[in-house]
Every structure is written in structure tokens, then in C-alpha cells.
Design a protein around this motif. Structure first.
Motif, short mmCIF file in Angstrom:
data_model
loop_
_atom_site.label_atom_id
_atom_site.label_comp_id
_atom_site.label_asym_id
_atom_site.label_seq_id
_atom_site.Cartn_x
_atom_site.Cartn_y
_atom_site.Cartn_z
N GLY A 56 -2.42 -4.90 3.49
CA GLY A 56 -1.34 -5.65 2.84
C GLY A 56 -0.10 -4.82 2.59
N LEU A 57 -0.19 -3.49 2.74
CA LEU A 57 0.99 -2.63 2.56
C LEU A 57 1.95 -2.68 3.74
CD1 LEU A 57 -0.32 0.64 0.87
CD2 LEU A 57 1.57 -0.77 0.09
N GLU A 58 1.49 -3.16 4.88
CA GLU A 58 2.33 -3.19 6.08
C GLU A 58 3.57 -4.04 5.86
OE1 GLU A 58 3.40 -1.90 9.78
OE2 GLU A 58 1.50 -1.37 8.83
N ARG A 59 4.74 -3.47 6.14
CA ARG A 59 6.04 -4.14 6.05
C ARG A 59 6.39 -4.53 4.62
NH1 ARG A 59 8.87 -3.16 10.50
NH2 ARG A 59 10.10 -5.05 10.18
N THR A 60 5.85 -3.83 3.64
CA THR A 60 6.24 -4.08 2.26
C THR A 60 7.48 -3.24 1.93
OG1 THR A 60 4.73 -2.34 1.50
CG2 THR A 60 3.91 -4.62 1.47
N PRO A 61 8.22 -3.60 0.88
CA PRO A 61 9.39 -2.80 0.50
C PRO A 61 8.99 -1.40 0.05
CG PRO A 61 9.42 -4.97 -0.56
CD PRO A 61 8.06 -4.80 0.03
N ALA A 62 9.90 -0.45 0.24
CA ALA A 62 9.75 0.90 -0.31
C ALA A 62 10.95 1.14 -1.22
CB ALA A 62 9.69 1.94 0.80
N PRO A 63 10.94 0.54 -2.41
CA PRO A 63 12.10 0.61 -3.30
C PRO A 63 12.28 2.01 -3.88
CG PRO A 63 10.25 -0.35 -4.44
CD PRO A 63 9.80 -0.17 -3.01
N LEU A 64 13.46 2.24 -4.44
CA LEU A 64 13.69 3.50 -5.16
C LEU A 64 13.19 3.28 -6.59
CD1 LEU A 64 14.75 6.32 -5.45
CD2 LEU A 64 17.03 5.40 -5.86
N GLY A 65 12.01 3.78 -6.88
CA GLY A 65 11.39 3.57 -8.18
C GLY A 65 10.78 2.18 -8.27
N VAL A 115 9.59 14.95 -2.24
CA VAL A 115 9.76 13.51 -2.42
C VAL A 115 8.43 12.92 -2.83
CG1 VAL A 115 10.37 11.34 -1.30
CG2 VAL A 115 11.60 13.42 -0.68
N HIS A 116 8.39 12.31 -4.00
CA HIS A 116 7.17 11.67 -4.46
C HIS A 116 7.21 10.18 -4.15
CE1 HIS A 116 6.94 15.42 -6.74
NE2 HIS A 116 5.64 15.17 -6.90
N THR A 117 6.05 9.59 -4.05
CA THR A 117 5.95 8.16 -3.84
C THR A 117 4.99 7.58 -4.87
OG1 THR A 117 4.08 8.32 -2.29
CG2 THR A 117 6.29 8.46 -1.36
N SER A 118 5.08 6.29 -5.07
CA SER A 118 4.20 5.66 -6.06
C SER A 118 3.84 4.26 -5.59
CB SER A 118 4.88 5.60 -7.42
OG SER A 118 3.98 5.09 -8.40
N THR A 119 2.55 4.03 -5.42
CA THR A 119 2.05 2.75 -4.93
C THR A 119 1.86 1.78 -6.09
OG1 THR A 119 0.85 3.93 -3.20
CG2 THR A 119 0.25 1.63 -3.58
N GLY A 120 2.47 0.61 -5.97
CA GLY A 120 2.29 -0.42 -6.98
C GLY A 120 1.28 -1.44 -6.51
N LEU A 121 0.23 -1.66 -7.31
CA LEU A 121 -0.80 -2.61 -6.91
C LEU A 121 -1.31 -3.39 -8.11
CD1 LEU A 121 -3.83 -1.45 -7.87
CD2 LEU A 121 -3.35 0.20 -6.05
N PHE A 166 -1.97 -4.93 -2.87
CA PHE A 166 -0.86 -3.97 -2.82
C PHE A 166 0.47 -4.72 -2.83
CE2 PHE A 166 -4.34 -1.50 -1.03
CZ PHE A 166 -4.16 -0.27 -1.64
N ASP A 167 1.40 -4.26 -3.67
CA ASP A 167 2.71 -4.90 -3.76
C ASP A 167 3.79 -4.10 -3.03
OD1 ASP A 167 4.47 -6.99 -5.21
OD2 ASP A 167 5.46 -5.07 -5.65
N HIS A 168 3.79 -2.78 -3.19
CA HIS A 168 4.82 -1.95 -2.57
C HIS A 168 4.40 -0.49 -2.65
CE1 HIS A 168 5.86 -1.86 -6.89
NE2 HIS A 168 6.27 -0.62 -6.63
N ASP A 169 5.17 0.38 -2.03
CA ASP A 169 4.99 1.82 -2.18
C ASP A 169 6.39 2.39 -2.36
OD1 ASP A 169 3.16 3.98 -2.36
OD2 ASP A 169 3.90 4.73 -0.45
N ALA A 170 6.69 2.82 -3.57
CA ALA A 170 8.05 3.20 -3.95
C ALA A 170 8.35 4.66 -3.65
CB ALA A 170 8.26 2.93 -5.43
N ILE A 171 9.64 4.97 -3.56
CA ILE A 171 10.13 6.34 -3.44
C ILE A 171 10.60 6.78 -4.82
CG2 ILE A 171 11.85 7.85 -2.37
CD1 ILE A 171 11.93 5.84 -0.03
#
Length: 371
Positions: free
Chosen positions: A57-66, A132-138, A160-165
């Protein structure tokens, strides 16, 4: 079971960042990883089978800043207001599961990122080689754990909702309220608990180090002949590919007779190998096509024998019919003989003999002398 929102922080592989052009647009690709199998964070265990069911479900999800927030509350990165607040032209793709970990790439559209201050800051950090850290929102439902285990809950039905930068923070920013918003099936917003977690950085960095070493070994195996020759020459002289120090004495640059002889021998060996490349390749090609050539030659020989037999029959036919002498018939092509063959059939008139004289005088014509 209750539903919670979890933000899981990890470290991106800055050493493997690459740049490409897609559809005429420049993009930066940042490899990252998240959620190892059966990891326990904040007294919650994430089973491998639950991750397996949901990671795609992470495929093609947004990678927002925070992680986007509205009025101090976390919202989905796909929420329209969340997109307006945190979109920098980045998304997640190439999601896969390898060695018990979810891996994915963050693709950042350079032109789009440069339209916002946050996007510019991300590109600048990447250019400087900063971490660069990332954070997965689920979202997950928590099941109470039973038995003698070192955790209190088990994550079920992961979405899974997104994986942020993340920039300028070591973990997911937590609003003071510590809650997020979730829209239920009736379209009503409800508050849910937010849990911020982090994967052990030492484990991640070891994974990236192993990956970088594997890539380096692969590049070395693909070194060209010229690169290897250069390496041999440099080693024979006792040099490295680094620039020599300006304080190095000229005596240090001298080459002994033993070094020179060793270099000559190595270069001669390489030269002999290169000189034989043409012969080796030629022999390989010749051996590969030999069966084809032999088959072609056999076919040609069989066809020639067939044509010779057919011509001999036609020559015999036209000679017996007094159409041509044998010598003349043999000089003709098989096509010409085929044209004459119908005239040799029974009932067809034979040509006039060269000794035959028509009774022209009886027809009132005078035969010239010598005829």
C-alpha cells in the motif's frame, strides 16, 4: 481493539542517492527503509505476516515534508489540506520487501521541489550530503498480547498512509495534543491516539554499509581492461591513484631496476593477452558458424547435382530430336534447354537439315549457284 496512528522514524541511505531524468524532468531518488519484520517499538510488536499483507500500500503514496498537521492534529498526507501543507513534489515507489525489511525509494521532482521553501531545503540538504531521516505514517489496530512476551500489544490490520521526509528533527514532530484525525466510513472525523517510534539507527546504518560494500564490489568486478592495466602499472611503480604530496622528494619517485623489470613483464603479459583477443574471438565465431556453413555447402552441392542431372536429360532430349548438336546443347543454360524441350516432343516438326535444299526450281525460283 483500538485504532492508533504510528509514525516510525528511520534513516535514509544518503550514500545511495542518485539523479535521473524522467519525462524530460530532473528527479532525485533517495533510497530508504522502514519497519523490519517482528520489530518491537513502544511495547508494540509488528508481525511479519501483517507487514507482508500491507506493505504494498506504500506504492505511489505521498512523501511529504514532515507529517502534515491541521490545528495541531495529525492528518493523512492524502488529505487535501494535508497535501497543501506538506507537498514538495515527492512520492514513494519501488516498494519491496527484502531480508525482512520494507525498502522503498523517494522520488523528488526537482522543479516542483524548488517551488517551495521546504522543497528547496530538502534539495539543499541532499546536495550537502546531510543526513536525511524519513518517517512512515501508518494506522493499525492494537491487539492485547497474551503470554510471557516483552510487549503489550500486537499490530493488526496495518494500513500505510505515507512515508515522510524529515529535516531538522530526529523524530516525528509530536503535537502537544498527541492526537490525529481519522475520517470514518460515515465521513465523520474522530480523534485517534498517535504513537511516535524509531527503528534502531545502528541496525539501519549496518544495513546501508553492507549494501554500499556490495555495490562497490560489483563495480570493481566490472572494471574495464584499461582500468586493470592502469592498476597494474600503478602498483608496479608503487603508486596509488591519489595525488602525490607536494613535499615528496624526487628520490622517492625514482624507479629501481627490479621495479622496472617487474613492470615490463606485467605489461608484456597484458599485451600478449590483448594481441590474442582478435584470434580468440575469430576462432570462437568460426566454430559457432561452422555447422551453418557446412549445412549450406551440402545444400548447394545437392542442388547442383540435381541441376546437372536435369540438364543432361534435356541435352539428350534435344539432341535426339535433331534440334541441336550435343556440343551446342551442352553450352546452353538449363533455362534455354527448357525452352527448347517442348519442340522435341513427338509430333513437333524438326528443323531443316543444313544439307536439305527445297525444290525451289519446281516452284519457279532460281536456285543461286553454290546452293
Amino acid at each position: 481493539m483500538k485504532t492508533v496512528r504510528v509514525n516510525i522514524r528511520t534513516l535514509a541511505n544518503a550514500g545511495a542517492i542518485r539523479r535521473e531524468k524522467r519525462n524530460g524532468r530532473d528527479v532525485v531518488i533517495v533510497p530508504s527503509a522502514t519497519l523490519p519484520d517482528n520489530i518491537v517499538m513502544n511495547n508494540i510488536m509488528y508481525p511479519a505476516e501483517e507487514i507482508e499483507k500491507s506493505f504494498g500500500g506504500l506504492e505511489r503514496t505521498p512523501a511529504p515534508l514532515g507529517h502534515p498537521t491541521i490545528n495541531g492534529k495529525f492528518v493523512s498526507a492524502r488529505d487535501p489540506e494535508g497535501i497543501n501543507l506538506s507537498w514538495i513534489g515527492a512520492w514513494n515507489e519501488n516498494v519491496r520487501r527484502e531480508n525482512g525489511r520494507v525498502l522503498l525509494d523517494k522520488v523528488i521532482d526537482v522543479e516542483m521541489a524548488n517551488r517551495s521553501e521546504g522543497g528547496k531545503a530538502v534539495l539543499s540538504a541532499i546536495d550537502k550530503g546531510e543526513a536525511v531521516h524519513t518517517s512512515t505514517g501508518l494506522l493499525a489496530m492494537l491487539e492485547v498480547a497474551n503470554g510471557d512476551v516483552d510487549y503489550k500489544h500486537i499490530a493488526r490490520e496495518i494500513v500505510f498512509d505515507h512515508d515522510a521526509i524529515l529535516l531538522g528533527e530526529q523524530g516525528a514532530a509530536t503535537p502537544e495534543q498527541g492526537v490525529g484525525m481519522l475520517v470514518n466510513s460515515n465521513g465523520e472525523a474522530q480523534e485517534i491516539e498517535v504513537i511516535n517510534s524509531a527503528v534502531d539507527q545502528a541496525d539501519i546504518e549496518l544495513d546501508w554499509a553492507v549494501d554500499s560494500l556490495a555495490r562497490a564490489l560489483e563495480r570493481r568486478q566490472k572494471a574495464t581492461v584499461l582500468d586493470r592495466m592502469k592498476s597494474v602499472i600503478m602498483e608496479a611503480f608503487g603508486f596509488t591513484e591519489r595525488e602525490p604530496s607536494t613535499n615528496r622528494k624526487e628520490d622517492d619517485m625514482s624507479v629501481s631496476k627490479e621495479q622496472f623489470d617487474a613492470l615490463s613483464a606485467k605489461v608484456e603479459t597484458l599485451s600478449e593477452g590483448l594481441a590474442n583477443i582478435g584470434t580468440t574471438v575469430g576462432d570462437a565465431v568460426a566454430n559457432a558458424v561452422k555447422p551453418l556453413v557446412d549445412a549450406q555447402n551440402t545444400a548447394l552441392e545437392n542442388q547442383k547435382a540435381k541441376d546437372d542431372a536435369e540438364k543432361a536429360g534435356l541435352v539428350e532430349k534435344v539432341v535426339k530430336a535433331n534440334l541441336l548438336t550435343e556440343a551446342v546443347a551442352n553450352s546452353l543454360s538449363i533455362e534455354a534447354l527448357k525452352e527448347l524441350a517442348p519442340k522435341a516432343e513427338p509430333g513437333k516438326a524438326a528443323p531443316l537439315n543444313s544439307q536439305y535444299k527445297p525444290n525451289a526450281e519446281k516452284q519457279g525460283f532460281k536456285v543461286p549457284e553454290g546452293e
